[in-house]
Design a protein around this motif. Structure first.
Motif, short mmCIF file in Angstrom:
data_model
loop_
_atom_site.label_atom_id
_atom_site.label_comp_id
_atom_site.label_asym_id
_atom_site.label_seq_id
_atom_site.Cartn_x
_atom_site.Cartn_y
_atom_site.Cartn_z
N ASP A 112 18.01 46.05 4.32
CA ASP A 112 19.39 46.33 3.92
C ASP A 112 20.33 46.29 5.12
OD1 ASP A 112 18.49 46.64 1.36
OD2 ASP A 112 18.50 48.84 1.40
N LEU A 113 19.86 46.80 6.24
CA LEU A 113 20.68 46.78 7.45
C LEU A 113 20.99 45.36 7.88
CD1 LEU A 113 21.94 48.54 9.73
CD2 LEU A 113 19.78 48.22 10.97
N ARG A 114 19.99 44.49 7.86
CA ARG A 114 20.21 43.10 8.30
C ARG A 114 21.07 42.32 7.31
NH1 ARG A 114 17.13 42.14 12.73
NH2 ARG A 114 15.38 43.58 13.06
N LEU A 115 21.00 42.68 6.04
CA LEU A 115 21.88 42.05 5.07
C LEU A 115 23.34 42.36 5.40
CD1 LEU A 115 19.97 42.76 1.72
CD2 LEU A 115 20.28 40.53 2.81
N ARG A 116 23.59 43.63 5.73
CA ARG A 116 24.97 44.04 6.03
C ARG A 116 25.40 43.61 7.43
NH1 ARG A 116 22.85 49.00 4.43
NH2 ARG A 116 23.17 49.77 6.57
N ASP A 117 24.51 43.81 8.39
CA ASP A 117 24.89 43.67 9.79
C ASP A 117 24.83 42.24 10.29
OD1 ASP A 117 25.72 45.04 12.18
OD2 ASP A 117 23.71 44.70 13.00
N GLU A 118 23.95 41.42 9.68
CA GLU A 118 23.74 40.07 10.17
C GLU A 118 24.11 39.00 9.15
OE1 GLU A 118 19.68 39.89 11.48
OE2 GLU A 118 19.86 41.70 12.71
N GLY A 119 24.42 39.41 7.92
CA GLY A 119 24.86 38.45 6.91
C GLY A 119 23.76 37.54 6.41
N ARG A 120 22.53 38.02 6.44
CA ARG A 120 21.41 37.17 5.98
C ARG A 120 21.37 37.11 4.46
NH1 ARG A 120 18.30 35.82 10.20
NH2 ARG A 120 18.50 37.08 12.10
N PRO A 121 20.72 36.08 3.91
CA PRO A 121 20.56 36.00 2.46
C PRO A 121 19.57 37.05 1.98
CG PRO A 121 19.29 34.27 3.51
CD PRO A 121 20.08 34.93 4.60
N PRO A 122 19.59 37.42 0.71
CA PRO A 122 18.61 38.38 0.20
C PRO A 122 17.18 37.90 0.45
CG PRO A 122 20.38 38.04 -1.38
CD PRO A 122 20.58 37.02 -0.30
N LEU A 123 16.32 38.81 0.85
CA LEU A 123 14.95 38.45 1.17
C LEU A 123 14.06 38.30 -0.06
CD1 LEU A 123 12.54 38.00 3.05
CD2 LEU A 123 12.43 40.49 3.41
N GLU A 124 14.22 39.19 -1.02
CA GLU A 124 13.29 39.20 -2.16
C GLU A 124 13.18 37.85 -2.87
OE1 GLU A 124 12.37 41.73 -6.27
OE2 GLU A 124 14.10 42.24 -5.04
N PRO A 125 14.29 37.14 -3.16
CA PRO A 125 14.16 35.87 -3.90
C PRO A 125 13.52 34.74 -3.09
CG PRO A 125 16.39 36.77 -4.05
CD PRO A 125 15.70 37.51 -2.96
N LEU A 126 13.32 34.93 -1.79
CA LEU A 126 12.77 33.84 -0.98
C LEU A 126 11.29 33.62 -1.24
CD1 LEU A 126 14.55 34.34 2.47
CD2 LEU A 126 15.24 32.97 0.49
N LEU A 127 10.64 34.54 -1.93
CA LEU A 127 9.24 34.36 -2.31
C LEU A 127 9.16 34.32 -3.83
CD1 LEU A 127 6.56 34.05 -0.79
CD2 LEU A 127 6.17 36.49 -1.10
N ASP A 128 8.76 33.19 -4.36
CA ASP A 128 8.68 32.97 -5.81
C ASP A 128 7.21 33.09 -6.22
OD1 ASP A 128 9.18 32.32 -8.43
OD2 ASP A 128 9.43 30.18 -8.05
N VAL A 129 6.86 34.22 -6.81
CA VAL A 129 5.45 34.55 -7.06
C VAL A 129 4.96 33.93 -8.36
CG1 VAL A 129 3.77 36.41 -7.27
CG2 VAL A 129 5.79 36.72 -5.82
N HIS A 130 3.85 33.17 -8.26
CA HIS A 130 3.20 32.56 -9.42
C HIS A 130 1.76 33.05 -9.51
CE1 HIS A 130 6.40 29.44 -9.86
NE2 HIS A 130 6.46 29.57 -8.54
N LEU A 131 1.27 33.25 -10.72
CA LEU A 131 -0.10 33.67 -10.92
C LEU A 131 -1.04 32.49 -10.70
CD1 LEU A 131 -1.93 36.04 -11.81
CD2 LEU A 131 -1.74 35.17 -14.15
N LEU A 132 -2.03 32.68 -9.82
CA LEU A 132 -3.04 31.65 -9.59
C LEU A 132 -4.15 31.81 -10.62
CD1 LEU A 132 -4.19 29.35 -7.81
CD2 LEU A 132 -5.25 31.11 -6.40
N GLU A 133 -4.40 30.75 -11.37
CA GLU A 133 -5.44 30.76 -12.39
C GLU A 133 -6.25 29.48 -12.30
OE1 GLU A 133 -3.85 33.02 -16.20
OE2 GLU A 133 -2.46 31.42 -15.64
N GLU A 134 -7.37 29.43 -13.00
CA GLU A 134 -8.16 28.21 -13.04
C GLU A 134 -7.34 27.09 -13.68
OE1 GLU A 134 -12.78 28.93 -13.19
OE2 GLU A 134 -11.83 29.79 -14.96
N GLY A 135 -7.41 25.90 -13.08
CA GLY A 135 -6.65 24.78 -13.61
C GLY A 135 -5.93 24.05 -12.50
N GLU A 136 -4.92 23.26 -12.86
CA GLU A 136 -4.23 22.39 -11.92
C GLU A 136 -2.77 22.77 -11.77
OE1 GLU A 136 -4.76 18.41 -13.29
OE2 GLU A 136 -6.94 18.42 -13.00
N THR A 137 -2.26 22.60 -10.55
CA THR A 137 -0.86 22.86 -10.23
C THR A 137 -0.37 21.76 -9.31
OG1 THR A 137 -1.27 25.26 -10.35
CG2 THR A 137 0.75 24.53 -9.23
#
Length: 283
Positions: A112-137
């Motif tokens: 939160d500090l770096r968002l305010r103080d350094e103007g960085r983009p939100p961190l949470e959306p930078l990792l897009d989590v997908h479930l790994l399962e048997e099969g092809e991707t």
């Protein structure tokens, strides 16, 4: 250039002065830069391999043992501070989203500090989590296939096959020998298989065990003796074999020669005994 770099080659989470680092593998193939597993030291190892953290195209976590994902959060945070501003897809077992949100919560003051103080983009959306399962991707121009391996007591543990324009790489993940591995790795240019040196287990258990036989039982039912890895590579007809996630790897009584001799019982082809930072060209 197409290549696989073994960033961390030690089996297990503990490190000591002079030991190797836990598991992480860099796959550079058909223009894609993919990190498979993020054990302790993965962030520094990527940079030492000449890869900027902002260049990652995808991250894959094979299973939720700490030596395979302990540094995932710190890696993403460090990439963010290094200028990452685009989403990185993450593929892994159920539980990774909980880990990611827990990491963000633990680091909320700094973020939160770096968002305010350094103007960085939100961190949470930078990792897009997908479930790994048997099969092809599809990962860019690569096809990633996954099968469950055998790594009790964890059920969601996977081996991976990456197929590009003209190269195939198979990563066993942490696993006991399974009959499905040879057909899964059939014709691969490189098989990276975890390996255990049975003669070194007594000394390992005496050094880091908990006074009973639980560590030995885990190792023997959940990992692959080097000779079995060689047999799998031979049956699959792979072009080259690399041993990774070595157990043990920091016992001076067991050297690279021991690994070579054990694997040579069943494998006569090109062999790489993994060391941290080892780059294996595919071209």
């Amino acid at each position: 250039m197409n290549s696989v770099t073994l960033l961390g080659t030690k089996g297990g989470p503990a490190i000591r002065p002079g030991t190797r680092m836990p598991t992480s593998i860099l796959l550079q193939m058909d223009g894609m830069t993919i990190l498979v597993d993020a054990g302790l030291g993965a962030t520094r190892a990527l940079c030492d391999a000449g890869v900027a953290l902002t260049e990652l195209d995808a991250i894959v976590i094979t299973h939720l043992h700490s030596d395979h994902y302990l540094e995932l959060g710190p890696l993403m945070h460090t990439a963010w501070t290094a200028g990452l501003a685009r989403t990185v897809p993450l593929y892994g077992p159920s539980g990774l989203a909980r880990y990611w949100h827990g990491f963000l919560n633990a680091m909320s003051f700094d973020v939160d500090l770096r968002l305010r103080d350094e103007g960085r983009p939100p961190l949470e959306p930078l990792l897009d989590v997908h479930l790994l399962e048997e099969g092809e991707t599809r990962l860019g121009d690569l096809k990633m296939s996954a099968i469950r391996n055998e790594h009790p007591p964890i059920e969601d543990s996977f081996a991976l096959r990456f197929e590009g324009t003209d190269k195939i790489v198979v990563l066993s993940g942490d696993t006991a020998p399974i009959p499905e591995m040879a057909p899964f790795a059939l014709g691969a240019d490189l098989l990276v298989h975890e390996a255990m040196l049975p003669a070194g287990i007594d000394a390992l258990c005496a050094r880091v065990g908990n006074g009973d036989d639980r560590l030995r039982i885990h190792l023997e039912r959940s990992h692959t003796p080097a000779a079995e890895a060689g047999r799998i590579a031979s049956e699959a007809g792979v072009k080259r074999l690399a041993l990774n996630h070595l157990v043990p790897c920091d016992d001076p009584d067991f050297t690279e020669t021991h690994w070579q001799e054990e694997t040579a019982k069943t494998w006569a082809g090109p062999l790489f005994i993994g060391t941290d930072g080892m780059k294996i060209p595919l071209d």
